[in-house]
Design a protein around this motif. Structure first.
Motif, PDB file in Angstrom:
ATOM      1  N   SER A 113      36.832  39.931  43.679  1.00  0.00           N
ATOM      2  CA  SER A 113      37.398  41.284  43.574  1.00  0.00           C
ATOM      3  C   SER A 113      38.130  41.681  44.842  1.00  0.00           C
ATOM      4  CB  SER A 113      36.301  42.307  43.275  1.00  0.00           C
ATOM      5  OG  SER A 113      35.398  42.422  44.365  1.00  0.00           O
ATOM      6  N   SER A 114      37.807  41.030  45.961  1.00  0.00           N
ATOM      7  CA  SER A 114      38.425  41.379  47.235  1.00  0.00           C
ATOM      8  C   SER A 114      39.227  40.240  47.847  1.00  0.00           C
ATOM      9  CB  SER A 114      37.347  41.825  48.238  1.00  0.00           C
ATOM     10  OG  SER A 114      36.394  40.787  48.454  1.00  0.00           O
ATOM     11  N   CYS A 115      39.066  39.030  47.339  1.00  0.00           N
ATOM     12  CA  CYS A 115      39.743  37.862  47.901  1.00  0.00           C
ATOM     13  C   CYS A 115      40.699  37.266  46.877  1.00  0.00           C
ATOM     14  CB  CYS A 115      38.712  36.818  48.327  1.00  0.00           C
ATOM     15  SG  CYS A 115      39.423  35.277  48.938  1.00  0.00           S
ATOM     16  N   ALA A 116      41.985  37.231  47.226  1.00  0.00           N
ATOM     17  CA  ALA A 116      42.991  36.714  46.296  1.00  0.00           C
ATOM     18  C   ALA A 116      42.753  35.245  45.964  1.00  0.00           C
ATOM     19  CB  ALA A 116      44.391  36.896  46.890  1.00  0.00           C
ATOM     20  N   SER A 117      42.344  34.455  46.963  1.00  0.00           N
ATOM     21  CA  SER A 117      42.109  33.028  46.725  1.00  0.00           C
ATOM     22  C   SER A 117      41.013  32.821  45.693  1.00  0.00           C
ATOM     23  CB  SER A 117      41.729  32.334  48.039  1.00  0.00           C
ATOM     24  OG  SER A 117      42.812  32.320  48.934  1.00  0.00           O
ATOM     25  N   ALA A 118      39.923  33.573  45.832  1.00  0.00           N
ATOM     26  CA  ALA A 118      38.813  33.441  44.883  1.00  0.00           C
ATOM     27  C   ALA A 118      39.238  33.861  43.486  1.00  0.00           C
ATOM     28  CB  ALA A 118      37.631  34.282  45.358  1.00  0.00           C
ATOM     29  N   ARG A 119      40.080  34.870  43.378  1.00  0.00           N
ATOM     30  CA  ARG A 119      40.523  35.315  42.063  1.00  0.00           C
ATOM     31  C   ARG A 119      41.395  34.251  41.381  1.00  0.00           C
ATOM     32  NH1 ARG A 119      42.930  39.363  43.469  1.00  0.00           N
ATOM     33  NH2 ARG A 119      45.099  38.980  42.987  1.00  0.00           N
ATOM     34  N   TYR A 120      42.246  33.585  42.154  1.00  0.00           N
ATOM     35  CA  TYR A 120      43.061  32.519  41.573  1.00  0.00           C
ATOM     36  C   TYR A 120      42.181  31.341  41.157  1.00  0.00           C
ATOM     37  CZ  TYR A 120      47.674  34.515  42.387  1.00  0.00           C
ATOM     38  OH  TYR A 120      48.798  35.303  42.310  1.00  0.00           O
ATOM     39  N   GLN A 121      41.148  31.059  41.932  1.00  0.00           N
ATOM     40  CA  GLN A 121      40.251  29.968  41.564  1.00  0.00           C
ATOM     41  C   GLN A 121      39.455  30.310  40.308  1.00  0.00           C
ATOM     42  OE1 GLN A 121      38.149  29.539  45.240  1.00  0.00           O
ATOM     43  NE2 GLN A 121      39.823  28.418  46.237  1.00  0.00           N
ATOM     44  N   LEU A 122      39.080  31.560  40.140  1.00  0.00           N
ATOM     45  CA  LEU A 122      38.414  31.990  38.911  1.00  0.00           C
ATOM     46  C   LEU A 122      39.374  31.880  37.733  1.00  0.00           C
ATOM     47  CD1 LEU A 122      36.231  33.275  37.175  1.00  0.00           C
ATOM     48  CD2 LEU A 122      36.862  35.515  38.118  1.00  0.00           C
ATOM     49  N   ALA A 123      40.612  32.268  37.942  1.00  0.00           N
ATOM     50  CA  ALA A 123      41.603  32.169  36.878  1.00  0.00           C
ATOM     51  C   ALA A 123      41.807  30.710  36.457  1.00  0.00           C
ATOM     52  CB  ALA A 123      42.936  32.776  37.334  1.00  0.00           C
ATOM     53  N   MET A 124      41.817  29.798  37.433  1.00  0.00           N
ATOM     54  CA  MET A 124      41.962  28.379  37.107  1.00  0.00           C
ATOM     55  C   MET A 124      40.760  27.889  36.302  1.00  0.00           C
ATOM     56  SD  MET A 124      43.698  25.603  37.154  1.00  0.00           S
ATOM     57  CE  MET A 124      44.978  25.677  38.428  1.00  0.00           C
ATOM     58  N   LEU A 125      39.568  28.348  36.675  1.00  0.00           N
ATOM     59  CA  LEU A 125      38.372  27.983  35.906  1.00  0.00           C
ATOM     60  C   LEU A 125      38.514  28.416  34.457  1.00  0.00           C
ATOM     61  CD1 LEU A 125      35.417  27.063  35.549  1.00  0.00           C
ATOM     62  CD2 LEU A 125      34.715  29.322  36.378  1.00  0.00           C
ATOM     63  N   LEU A 126      38.967  29.627  34.224  1.00  0.00           N
ATOM     64  CA  LEU A 126      39.128  30.129  32.854  1.00  0.00           C
ATOM     65  C   LEU A 126      40.167  29.315  32.090  1.00  0.00           C
ATOM     66  CD1 LEU A 126      38.999  33.965  33.596  1.00  0.00           C
ATOM     67  CD2 LEU A 126      37.208  32.559  32.559  1.00  0.00           C
ATOM     68  N   LEU A 127      41.217  28.897  32.765  1.00  0.00           N
ATOM     69  CA  LEU A 127      42.221  28.050  32.124  1.00  0.00           C
ATOM     70  C   LEU A 127      41.627  26.695  31.728  1.00  0.00           C
ATOM     71  CD1 LEU A 127      45.478  28.639  34.225  1.00  0.00           C
ATOM     72  CD2 LEU A 127      45.172  29.097  31.782  1.00  0.00           C
ATOM     73  N   LEU A 128      40.837  26.122  32.611  1.00  0.00           N
ATOM     74  CA  LEU A 128      40.225  24.823  32.317  1.00  0.00           C
ATOM     75  C   LEU A 128      39.241  24.911  31.151  1.00  0.00           C
ATOM     76  CD1 LEU A 128      39.583  23.636  35.990  1.00  0.00           C
ATOM     77  CD2 LEU A 128      41.278  22.702  34.397  1.00  0.00           C
ATOM     78  N   LEU A 129      38.476  25.984  31.123  1.00  0.00           N
ATOM     79  CA  LEU A 129      37.540  26.172  30.005  1.00  0.00           C
ATOM     80  C   LEU A 129      38.305  26.280  28.690  1.00  0.00           C
ATOM     81  CD1 LEU A 129      35.080  28.775  31.602  1.00  0.00           C
ATOM     82  CD2 LEU A 129      34.682  26.326  31.261  1.00  0.00           C
ATOM     83  N   ASP A 130      39.398  27.012  28.715  1.00  0.00           N
ATOM     84  CA  ASP A 130      40.207  27.173  27.505  1.00  0.00           C
ATOM     85  C   ASP A 130      40.839  25.848  27.083  1.00  0.00           C
ATOM     86  OD1 ASP A 130      41.645  28.913  25.498  1.00  0.00           O
ATOM     87  OD2 ASP A 130      43.375  28.159  26.603  1.00  0.00           O
TER      88      ASP A 130
END
Length: 296
Positions: A113-130
């Motif tokens: 919620s406060s770190c842009a890098s962590a948010r992009y890594q979470l987004a990549m995780l969601l893409l991989l799951l999909d």
């Protein structure tokens, strides 16, 4: 565009920080502020980041590597052995149907919620799951840095939030994707120790730091003394480096798909697998992990 630009300016000012163990990153924000996180706004922001990454060319390479490695891991599971031609399995993997049998565990994501890098890594995780058609509920996430609001946001996305610090000691009883972006050496070492057998290691698929890269950045005597499982795994694992555009260096640099081919593991002497001792890290001056309360 202006918001994204500002975020990346912040990320670049923190250059190098994202490549350190995010298990050490504990939010300095007061608890009252963390609880006031706007869940709906946070979830929308994450989904917007997912849409942004989906348009990136390098994402397709990540997807292809996941599906190929996922197919290989699933073929090692007893229920799937000798039941289908490997070529057919690989084809199904490319189409994204086979990987739905995978489970997923994500450690060390950081304060997204406060770190842009962590948010992009979470987004990549969601893409991989999909891409692998891995149900969101079959992905367990944990980081001691998560605020109450962030845990609620993850549940809103459909992920399973772990409530206990496993210190990476999760046994893979079925094919499992471990998503561990820029995690510390001890977390990888603990995971390897828990699965230190010719049966469990081949079930593991890790997307995280390159093991060879970790070795190259670590003093040799400390690597052998403190991270013995990681040290041994470097020589028998298979790594495929994942592409990283220069503007995502702080987010996805030095990331690889790491697997453990049975043929490589069988080259090690049988004494390698006999009663492996649990790591203690008594001599580590810079231990890159947050221990559970019972161990601290």
């Amino acid at each position: 565009m202006s918001d994204t630009g500002q975020e990346w300016q912040v990320a670049r000012r923190r250059k190098g920080a994202a490549r350190k163990s995010k298990s050490l990153q504990v939010s300095a924000a007061p608890a009252c502020c963390q609880e006031q996180l706007d869940i709906g706004k946070t979830v929308k922001r994450i989904r917007d980041t997912v849409s942004e990454l989906r348009c990136e060319d390098f994402w397709q390479k990540w997807k292809e590597q996941l599906l190929m490695a996922g197919s290989a891991s699933l073929s090692k599971h007893p229920e799937n052995e000798d039941t289908e031609d490997p070529a057919d399995q690989l084809e199904k993997g490319r189409e994204g149907r086979l990987c739905q049998q995978l489970e997923c565990v994500c450690y060390g994501l950081g304060s997204f919620s406060s770190c842009a890098s962590a948010r992009y890594q979470l987004a990549m995780l969601l893409l991989l799951l999909d891409a692998g058609q891995i149900p969101l509920k079959d992905c367990s996430v944990y980081d001691p840095a998560f605020s109450i609001g962030e845990r609620d946001a993850l549940r809103e996305l459909g992920l399973t939030v772990l409530t206990e610090n496993e210190e990476g000691k999760r046994l893979a009883t079925k094919p499992t994707l471990f998503y561990m972006m820029h995690c510390g050496k001890a977390l990888y070492n603990n995971l390897l120790w828990k699965n230190w057998s010719t049966r469990c290691l081949p079930l593991m698929l890790i997307i995280g730091n390159s093991f060879s890269g970790i070795r190259d950045r670590t003093i040799e005597r400390e690597f052998k003394r403190d991270y013995s499982y990681l040290c041994q795994a470097v020589d028998v694992c298979a790594e495929t480096q994942l592409p990283c555009p220069s503007r995502f260096t702080d987010v996805f640099s030095d990331t690889a798909v790491v697997t453990f081919p049975t043929s490589s593991l069988n080259r090690l002497p049988q004494s390698t697998w006999a009663e492996p001792p649990e790591p203690q890290y008594q001599n580590c001056p810079d231990l890159e992990i947050i221990l559970s309360k019972t161990q601290s």
